[in-house]
Design a protein around this motif. Sequence first.
Motif, mmCIF file in Angstrom:
data_model
loop_
_atom_site.group_PDB
_atom_site.id
_atom_site.type_symbol
_atom_site.label_atom_id
_atom_site.label_comp_id
_atom_site.label_asym_id
_atom_site.label_seq_id
_atom_site.Cartn_x
_atom_site.Cartn_y
_atom_site.Cartn_z
ATOM 1 N N PHE A 87 33.744 53.411 -78.867
ATOM 2 C CA PHE A 87 34.255 54.711 -78.408
ATOM 3 C C PHE A 87 33.930 54.857 -76.951
ATOM 4 N N HIS A 88 34.956 54.986 -76.107
ATOM 5 C CA HIS A 88 34.744 54.949 -74.656
ATOM 6 C C HIS A 88 35.481 56.107 -74.007
ATOM 7 N N TRP A 89 34.745 56.991 -73.361
ATOM 8 C CA TRP A 89 35.330 58.054 -72.538
ATOM 9 C C TRP A 89 34.894 57.832 -71.122
ATOM 10 N N LYS A 90 35.851 57.821 -70.185
ATOM 11 C CA LYS A 90 35.459 57.746 -68.786
ATOM 12 C C LYS A 90 34.852 59.063 -68.359
ATOM 13 N N SER A 91 34.010 59.017 -67.343
ATOM 14 C CA SER A 91 33.274 60.209 -66.929
ATOM 15 C C SER A 91 34.172 61.302 -66.390
ATOM 16 N N GLU A 92 35.396 60.972 -65.984
ATOM 17 C CA GLU A 92 36.307 62.003 -65.523
ATOM 18 C C GLU A 92 36.535 63.052 -66.609
ATOM 19 N N TYR B 164 26.934 58.510 -68.546
ATOM 20 C CA TYR B 164 27.059 59.473 -67.448
ATOM 21 C C TYR B 164 26.460 60.823 -67.847
ATOM 22 N N GLN B 165 26.832 61.321 -69.022
ATOM 23 C CA GLN B 165 26.351 62.629 -69.442
ATOM 24 C C GLN B 165 24.844 62.620 -69.733
ATOM 25 N N LYS B 166 24.351 61.524 -70.284
ATOM 26 C CA LYS B 166 22.905 61.416 -70.498
ATOM 27 C C LYS B 166 22.184 61.426 -69.152
ATOM 28 N N GLY B 167 22.714 60.687 -68.190
ATOM 29 C CA GLY B 167 22.116 60.675 -66.859
ATOM 30 C C GLY B 167 22.087 62.062 -66.247
ATOM 31 N N GLU C 245 15.078 57.705 -64.738
ATOM 32 C CA GLU C 245 15.846 57.431 -65.946
ATOM 33 C C GLU C 245 17.327 57.754 -65.745
ATOM 34 N N ALA C 246 17.587 58.840 -65.023
ATOM 35 C CA ALA C 246 18.976 59.196 -64.733
ATOM 36 C C ALA C 246 19.646 58.087 -63.927
ATOM 37 N N MET C 247 18.934 57.555 -62.931
ATOM 38 C CA MET C 247 19.490 56.490 -62.106
ATOM 39 C C MET C 247 19.801 55.256 -62.935
ATOM 40 N N GLN C 248 18.948 54.964 -63.908
ATOM 41 C CA GLN C 248 19.198 53.820 -64.788
ATOM 42 C C GLN C 248 20.500 54.003 -65.562
ATOM 43 N N CYS C 249 20.740 55.220 -66.021
ATOM 44 C CA CYS C 249 21.982 55.498 -66.750
ATOM 45 C C CYS C 249 23.194 55.305 -65.849
ATOM 46 N N TYR C 250 23.124 55.836 -64.630
ATOM 47 C CA TYR C 250 24.245 55.697 -63.706
ATOM 48 C C TYR C 250 24.475 54.230 -63.343
ATOM 49 N N ASP C 251 23.383 53.503 -63.113
ATOM 50 C CA ASP C 251 23.515 52.088 -62.760
ATOM 51 C C ASP C 251 24.162 51.296 -63.890
ATOM 52 N N LYS C 252 23.733 51.569 -65.123
ATOM 53 C CA LYS C 252 24.311 50.841 -66.255
ATOM 54 C C LYS C 252 25.788 51.187 -66.405
ATOM 55 N N ALA C 253 26.124 52.466 -66.242
ATOM 56 C CA ALA C 253 27.522 52.885 -66.342
ATOM 57 C C ALA C 253 28.378 52.184 -65.286
ATOM 58 N N LEU C 254 27.837 52.046 -64.070
ATOM 59 C CA LEU C 254 28.578 51.386 -63.000
ATOM 60 C C LEU C 254 28.663 49.874 -63.208
ATOM 61 N N ASP C 255 27.660 49.298 -63.878
ATOM 62 C CA ASP C 255 27.751 47.879 -64.230
ATOM 63 C C ASP C 255 28.931 47.647 -65.178
ATOM 64 N N ILE C 256 29.132 48.612 -66.078
ATOM 65 C CA ILE C 256 30.216 48.506 -67.055
ATOM 66 C C ILE C 256 31.559 48.803 -66.404
ATOM 67 N N PRO D 8 32.593 49.481 -62.601
ATOM 68 C CA PRO D 8 32.300 49.648 -61.160
ATOM 69 C C PRO D 8 33.328 50.496 -60.431
ATOM 70 N N THR D 9 34.480 50.760 -61.055
ATOM 71 C CA THR D 9 35.541 51.518 -60.383
ATOM 72 C C THR D 9 35.387 53.021 -60.555
ATOM 73 N N ASP D 10 34.391 53.464 -61.316
ATOM 74 C CA ASP D 10 34.251 54.895 -61.605
ATOM 75 C C ASP D 10 33.686 55.617 -60.386
ATOM 76 N N VAL D 11 34.562 56.277 -59.649
ATOM 77 C CA VAL D 11 34.182 56.939 -58.402
ATOM 78 C C VAL D 11 33.248 58.118 -58.673
ATOM 79 N N LEU D 12 33.485 58.852 -59.744
ATOM 80 C CA LEU D 12 32.677 60.032 -60.040
ATOM 81 C C LEU D 12 31.209 59.676 -60.266
#
Length: 202
Positions: free
Chosen positions: A3-8, A144-147, A158-169, A171-175
Amino acid sequence: MSFHWKSEDSDMTEENVSEKMDKAKQKESQAAEKTEEPEDLRQLLAKAGETGSYEDKLRLYDKALNLDPLFLDAWIQKGFALDRMGKSKEALACYDRALEIDPENLGIRCLKGFAFNNLREFEKSIESYDEVLKVNPDDVFSLYQKGSALESLGRYGEAMQCYDKALDIDPTDVLIREKKLRLLEVIYKKGTLADSPDSSFN
């Protein structure tokens, strides 16, 4: 279930919530069940999506639920409408009822996290997203929402770890990238390395 929702989608509407739920159901091979719903139930949901009045939406959802108390989408959409009206506790009751009908639905758990966040019950919000991430660790929306919830609690590392992992998955997510940059600014303006990425991400 994947189940995948983009952060937008943090700016959610009734239409895209319904769309995400439909996609999740397709992945679970449940799409056929929706076509078996009585026409009047689907028409009530369609009418609710067309009106701009949340009171009218609730009236239509309640009418659908009177016809079929197990109508999953009506519980989900009613909960979402209530949450948008600032009635997040009532929304959570709807989501809990929806989970009784479909306990494996990760989308509903995401919506619970959203409602808890609106109530500023950030720990419970994090718990909801963790339930999703246990099943799907690569769900960008939940990361993203957990972060964001962790950031609200001042748990910046911990928030930064969430954002970093999300961007690893994704990388195009500008938000998420912008969210990470804003968090870096907050950290360094505070002048502390306690939660800085320098202390735990090198």
